[in-house]
Motif scaffolding. Structure first.
Motif, mmCIF file in Angstrom:
data_model
loop_
_atom_site.group_PDB
_atom_site.id
_atom_site.type_symbol
_atom_site.label_atom_id
_atom_site.label_comp_id
_atom_site.label_asym_id
_atom_site.label_seq_id
_atom_site.Cartn_x
_atom_site.Cartn_y
_atom_site.Cartn_z
ATOM 1 N N PHE A 1 -6.216 5.863 -0.155
ATOM 2 C CA PHE A 1 -6.141 6.463 1.163
ATOM 3 C C PHE A 1 -6.992 5.687 2.165
ATOM 4 O O PHE A 1 -6.629 5.574 3.334
ATOM 5 C CB PHE A 1 -6.579 7.931 1.118
ATOM 6 C CG PHE A 1 -6.225 8.677 2.364
ATOM 7 C CD1 PHE A 1 -4.925 9.094 2.585
ATOM 8 C CD2 PHE A 1 -7.174 8.938 3.328
ATOM 9 C CE1 PHE A 1 -4.575 9.769 3.742
ATOM 10 C CE2 PHE A 1 -6.840 9.608 4.484
ATOM 11 C CZ PHE A 1 -5.538 10.032 4.696
ATOM 12 N N SER A 2 -8.091 5.140 1.723
ATOM 13 C CA SER A 2 -8.950 4.396 2.648
ATOM 14 C C SER A 2 -8.246 3.138 3.161
ATOM 15 O O SER A 2 -8.354 2.806 4.346
ATOM 16 C CB SER A 2 -10.278 4.031 1.979
ATOM 17 O OG SER A 2 -10.061 3.270 0.815
ATOM 18 N N THR A 3 -7.514 2.445 2.294
ATOM 19 C CA THR A 3 -6.765 1.267 2.738
ATOM 20 C C THR A 3 -5.664 1.670 3.699
ATOM 21 O O THR A 3 -5.463 1.040 4.743
ATOM 22 C CB THR A 3 -6.176 0.509 1.536
ATOM 23 O OG1 THR A 3 -7.246 0.116 0.688
ATOM 24 C CG2 THR A 3 -5.397 -0.714 1.975
ATOM 25 N N PHE A 4 -4.951 2.738 3.371
ATOM 26 C CA PHE A 4 -3.917 3.264 4.267
ATOM 27 C C PHE A 4 -4.518 3.589 5.635
ATOM 28 O O PHE A 4 -3.956 3.237 6.674
ATOM 29 C CB PHE A 4 -3.281 4.513 3.643
ATOM 30 C CG PHE A 4 -2.615 5.430 4.617
ATOM 31 C CD1 PHE A 4 -1.416 5.088 5.215
ATOM 32 C CD2 PHE A 4 -3.200 6.644 4.951
ATOM 33 C CE1 PHE A 4 -0.802 5.947 6.120
ATOM 34 C CE2 PHE A 4 -2.601 7.500 5.850
ATOM 35 C CZ PHE A 4 -1.389 7.147 6.436
ATOM 36 N N SER A 5 -5.665 4.220 5.632
ATOM 37 C CA SER A 5 -6.318 4.602 6.892
ATOM 38 C C SER A 5 -6.688 3.371 7.715
ATOM 39 O O SER A 5 -6.433 3.315 8.924
ATOM 40 C CB SER A 5 -7.572 5.423 6.612
ATOM 41 O OG SER A 5 -7.231 6.607 5.926
ATOM 42 N N THR B 1 0.837 -1.204 0.000
ATOM 43 C CA THR B 1 0.000 0.000 0.000
ATOM 44 C C THR B 1 0.868 1.248 0.000
ATOM 45 O O THR B 1 0.596 2.199 -0.741
ATOM 46 C CB THR B 1 -0.937 0.002 1.222
ATOM 47 O OG1 THR B 1 -1.766 -1.170 1.176
ATOM 48 C CG2 THR B 1 -1.822 1.241 1.234
ATOM 49 N N LEU B 2 1.917 1.255 0.820
ATOM 50 C CA LEU B 2 2.840 2.386 0.851
ATOM 51 C C LEU B 2 3.455 2.598 -0.526
ATOM 52 O O LEU B 2 3.459 3.720 -1.046
ATOM 53 C CB LEU B 2 3.934 2.156 1.897
ATOM 54 C CG LEU B 2 5.094 3.149 1.906
ATOM 55 C CD1 LEU B 2 4.605 4.545 2.264
ATOM 56 C CD2 LEU B 2 6.179 2.703 2.861
ATOM 57 N N LEU B 3 3.948 1.538 -1.133
ATOM 58 C CA LEU B 3 4.561 1.626 -2.453
ATOM 59 C C LEU B 3 3.564 2.149 -3.485
ATOM 60 O O LEU B 3 3.884 3.020 -4.292
ATOM 61 C CB LEU B 3 5.104 0.255 -2.873
ATOM 62 C CG LEU B 3 5.793 0.184 -4.229
ATOM 63 C CD1 LEU B 3 7.056 1.033 -4.221
ATOM 64 C CD2 LEU B 3 6.140 -1.263 -4.560
ATOM 65 N N THR B 4 2.358 1.636 -3.445
ATOM 66 C CA THR B 4 1.312 2.076 -4.365
ATOM 67 C C THR B 4 1.049 3.574 -4.219
ATOM 68 O O THR B 4 0.975 4.307 -5.207
ATOM 69 C CB THR B 4 0.014 1.291 -4.105
ATOM 70 O OG1 THR B 4 0.261 -0.092 -4.335
ATOM 71 C CG2 THR B 4 -1.110 1.764 -4.996
ATOM 72 N N ASN B 5 0.910 4.037 -2.987
ATOM 73 C CA ASN B 5 0.621 5.451 -2.753
ATOM 74 C C ASN B 5 1.790 6.349 -3.140
ATOM 75 O O ASN B 5 1.592 7.445 -3.669
ATOM 76 C CB ASN B 5 0.203 5.679 -1.308
ATOM 77 C CG ASN B 5 -1.186 5.142 -1.037
ATOM 78 O OD1 ASN B 5 -2.042 5.107 -1.910
ATOM 79 N ND2 ASN B 5 -1.420 4.712 0.190
ATOM 80 N N VAL B 6 3.017 5.900 -2.895
ATOM 81 C CA VAL B 6 4.202 6.680 -3.263
ATOM 82 C C VAL B 6 4.320 6.780 -4.785
ATOM 83 O O VAL B 6 4.510 7.866 -5.345
ATOM 84 C CB VAL B 6 5.478 6.057 -2.633
ATOM 85 C CG1 VAL B 6 6.735 6.647 -3.233
ATOM 86 C CG2 VAL B 6 5.466 6.269 -1.117
ATOM 87 N N LEU C 1 5.294 5.141 12.386
ATOM 88 C CA LEU C 1 6.239 5.102 11.264
ATOM 89 C C LEU C 1 5.497 4.969 9.941
ATOM 90 O O LEU C 1 5.815 5.671 8.970
ATOM 91 C CB LEU C 1 7.209 3.934 11.448
ATOM 92 C CG LEU C 1 8.277 3.764 10.378
ATOM 93 C CD1 LEU C 1 9.200 4.980 10.340
ATOM 94 C CD2 LEU C 1 9.086 2.503 10.644
ATOM 95 N N TYR C 2 4.494 4.115 9.892
ATOM 96 C CA TYR C 2 3.716 3.901 8.674
ATOM 97 C C TYR C 2 2.968 5.170 8.276
ATOM 98 O O TYR C 2 3.001 5.587 7.118
ATOM 99 C CB TYR C 2 2.743 2.739 8.895
ATOM 100 C CG TYR C 2 1.911 2.370 7.699
ATOM 101 C CD1 TYR C 2 2.498 2.061 6.472
ATOM 102 C CD2 TYR C 2 0.526 2.292 7.790
ATOM 103 C CE1 TYR C 2 1.733 1.697 5.374
ATOM 104 C CE2 TYR C 2 -0.241 1.927 6.698
ATOM 105 C CZ TYR C 2 0.362 1.636 5.498
ATOM 106 O OH TYR C 2 -0.394 1.281 4.419
ATOM 107 N N MET C 3 2.324 5.813 9.223
ATOM 108 C CA MET C 3 1.543 7.018 8.912
ATOM 109 C C MET C 3 2.441 8.181 8.500
ATOM 110 O O MET C 3 2.217 8.824 7.464
ATOM 111 C CB MET C 3 0.663 7.400 10.101
ATOM 112 C CG MET C 3 -0.488 6.428 10.335
ATOM 113 S SD MET C 3 -1.592 6.923 11.665
ATOM 114 C CE MET C 3 -0.700 6.367 13.106
#
Length: 118
Positions: free
Chosen positions: A75-79, A37-42, A96-98
């Motif tokens: 963003f919803s998955t990240f949340s 998810t982090l990689l996708t958002n970045v 750290l994740y947020m």
């Protein structure tokens, strides 16, 4: 107007399928889905910055930004993943994740803008 709606829908479907593909890849490789998810958002933030800077007025901008990047990033998955980490008492990992996600996504959006302007 109908053309724009179809462009956004096609882009959104494409982005969502790409996003799901990354989830499947990370699951298959037994890596943390949170990292996916982090990689996708970045990546999505970088691409969004590039596209907005490079194509300021184009119907394809709707396809690529609102559709593709909107369907790709999540963003919803990240949340929800952040809430899950907090509920599990993993406060350091949650922080750290947020912070990492927000910081990296903003930096990548700015880098995308800079790359597109060169």
């Amino acid at each position: 107007m109908v053309r724009n709606i179809l462009l956004v829908g096609l882009g959104g479907a494409t982005g969502a399928m790409l996003r799901y593909g990354i989830t499947l890849l990370f699951t298959f490789m037994h890596w943390s889905v949170n990292v996916g998810t982090l990689l996708t958002n970045v990546i999505g933030s970088f691409i969004m910055g590039m596209l907005v800077s490079a194509f300021q007025q184009s119907p394809m901008l709707l396809f690529a930004t609102v559709g593709l990047c909107g369907g790709f990033t999540t963003f919803s998955t990240f949340s929800m993943q952040s809430v899950t980490l907090l509920q599990q008492g993993r406060y350091g990992a949650a922080a750290l994740y947020m912070l990492g996600t927000m910081t990296l996504c903003i930096i990548c959006a700015a880098l995308g803008c800079m790359v597109a302007k060169q």
